[in-house]
Design a protein around this motif. Structure first.
Motif, PDB file in Angstrom:
ATOM      1  N   VAL A   8       0.830  -1.214   0.000  1.00 25.10           N
ATOM      2  CA  VAL A   8       0.000   0.000   0.000  1.00 25.10           C
ATOM      3  C   VAL A   8       0.866   1.266   0.000  1.00 25.10           C
ATOM      4  O   VAL A   8       1.816   1.366   0.782  1.00 25.10           O
ATOM      5  N   CYS A   9       0.517   2.220  -0.892  1.00 28.44           N
ATOM      6  CA  CYS A   9       1.116   3.559  -0.832  1.00 28.44           C
ATOM      7  C   CYS A   9      -0.015   4.572  -0.981  1.00 28.44           C
ATOM      8  O   CYS A   9      -1.186   4.228  -0.779  1.00 28.44           O
ATOM      9  N   LEU A  10       0.326   5.806  -1.340  1.00 22.51           N
ATOM     10  CA  LEU A  10      -0.707   6.845  -1.450  1.00 22.51           C
ATOM     11  C   LEU A  10      -1.457   6.738  -2.791  1.00 22.51           C
ATOM     12  O   LEU A  10      -2.676   6.617  -2.825  1.00 22.51           O
ATOM     13  N   GLY A  11      -0.719   6.783  -3.888  1.00 18.30           N
ATOM     14  CA  GLY A  11      -1.364   6.851  -5.200  1.00 18.30           C
ATOM     15  C   GLY A  11      -1.571   5.524  -5.894  1.00 18.30           C
ATOM     16  O   GLY A  11      -2.332   5.424  -6.845  1.00 18.30           O
ATOM     17  N   ASN A  12      -0.845   4.490  -5.446  1.00 16.58           N
ATOM     18  CA  ASN A  12      -0.827   3.165  -6.101  1.00 16.58           C
ATOM     19  C   ASN A  12      -0.374   3.257  -7.563  1.00 16.58           C
ATOM     20  O   ASN A  12      -0.816   2.506  -8.421  1.00 16.58           O
ATOM     21  N   SER A  40      -7.532   7.997  -4.006  1.00 18.14           N
ATOM     22  CA  SER A  40      -8.293   7.406  -5.122  1.00 18.14           C
ATOM     23  C   SER A  40      -8.065   8.109  -6.455  1.00 18.14           C
ATOM     24  O   SER A  40      -8.695   7.761  -7.446  1.00 18.14           O
ATOM     25  N   TRP A  41      -7.132   9.066  -6.518  1.00 17.48           N
ATOM     26  CA  TRP A  41      -6.943   9.849  -7.753  1.00 17.48           C
ATOM     27  C   TRP A  41      -6.567   8.994  -8.955  1.00 17.48           C
ATOM     28  O   TRP A  41      -6.881   9.334 -10.072  1.00 17.48           O
ATOM     29  N   HIS A  42      -5.847   7.915  -8.728  1.00 16.90           N
ATOM     30  CA  HIS A  42      -5.281   7.171  -9.853  1.00 16.90           C
ATOM     31  C   HIS A  42      -5.937   5.801 -10.068  1.00 16.90           C
ATOM     32  O   HIS A  42      -5.352   4.922 -10.707  1.00 16.90           O
ATOM     33  N   VAL A  43      -7.151   5.647  -9.540  1.00 12.79           N
ATOM     34  CA  VAL A  43      -7.868   4.370  -9.709  1.00 12.79           C
ATOM     35  C   VAL A  43      -8.025   4.081 -11.208  1.00 12.79           C
ATOM     36  O   VAL A  43      -8.385   4.955 -11.993  1.00 12.79           O
ATOM     37  N   ASP A 122       8.457   9.192  -1.148  1.00 10.04           N
ATOM     38  CA  ASP A 122       7.546   9.289  -2.288  1.00 10.04           C
ATOM     39  C   ASP A 122       8.322   9.900  -3.469  1.00 10.04           C
ATOM     40  O   ASP A 122       8.745  11.059  -3.390  1.00 10.04           O
ATOM     41  N   PRO A 123       8.508   9.141  -4.547  1.00 12.49           N
ATOM     42  CA  PRO A 123       9.336   9.651  -5.653  1.00 12.49           C
ATOM     43  C   PRO A 123       8.543  10.468  -6.673  1.00 12.49           C
ATOM     44  O   PRO A 123       9.104  10.966  -7.648  1.00 12.49           O
ATOM     45  N   TYR A 124       7.233  10.631  -6.451  1.00 13.94           N
ATOM     46  CA  TYR A 124       6.327  11.180  -7.469  1.00 13.94           C
ATOM     47  C   TYR A 124       6.765  12.544  -7.983  1.00 13.94           C
ATOM     48  O   TYR A 124       6.730  12.801  -9.181  1.00 13.94           O
TER      49      TYR A 124
END
Ligand code: 4NP
Length: 152
Positions: A8-12, A40-43, A122-124
């Motif tokens: 589990v991470c933030l954006g998956n 849920s932004w990247h579902v 977080d590398p985003y």
């Protein structure tokens, strides 16, 4: 019985799909490995291009993975839930119904730095090299996880 592990991470889209691909490559098909995001932004989206490229550089294909949102049901579904950072830990633990649920949740880098509560950064918002660093951290942690699981 099949053992089920959730990353589990933030954006998956960055860390947890990479962790999923790495652990999957170290285990037989007797194990189910999945990943999810607390946001849920990247579902429905594939992993970030930079995670896909990093995985590819180590002969892992994660292109088929799609983002999904972590839910309470995951506590019933999975035996082990590895979170990438302390915020993920808080967000997942907040959805636990009981101590059995809570006991399933562990910071992934506690595998290699026990009790130190180190985050996988977080590398985003960074560059490709951040993804490379994340890969190496996750690879070490997943080696440790795989060894433990195979001993059980
Ligand atoms: P991840 O990285 O949690 O490793 O997938 C992120 C991806 C997207 C966002 C944040 C972190 N975002 O804010 O959209």
């Amino acid at each position: 019985m099949t053992t089920k592990i959730l990353m589990v991470c933030l954006g998956n889209i960055c860390r947890s799909p990479l962790a999923e691909g790495i652990l999957r490559s170290k285990l037989s098909n007797d194990y189910i490995v999945d990943s999810a995001g607390t946001g849920s932004w990247h579902v429905g989206q594939p992993p970030d291009k930079r995670s896909v490229l990093t995985a590819k550089n180590y002969n892992l294909d994660i292109t088929h993975l799609r983002g999904r949102h972590f839910s309470k049901k995951d506590f019933q579904e999975f035996d082990y839930i590895y979170v990438m950072d302390n915020q993920n830990y808080k967000d997942v633990i907040a959805q636990a119904q009981n101590n059995t649920d809570k006991a399933k949740v562990q910071l992934i880098l506690d595998e290699i730095f026990p009790g130190e509560r180190v985050d996988v950064p977080d590398p985003y918002y960074g560059q490709q090299d951040g993804f490379e660093k994340v890969y190496h951290m996750l690879d070490k942690a997943c080696d440790s996880i795989a060894q433990k699981l195979l001993k059980k």
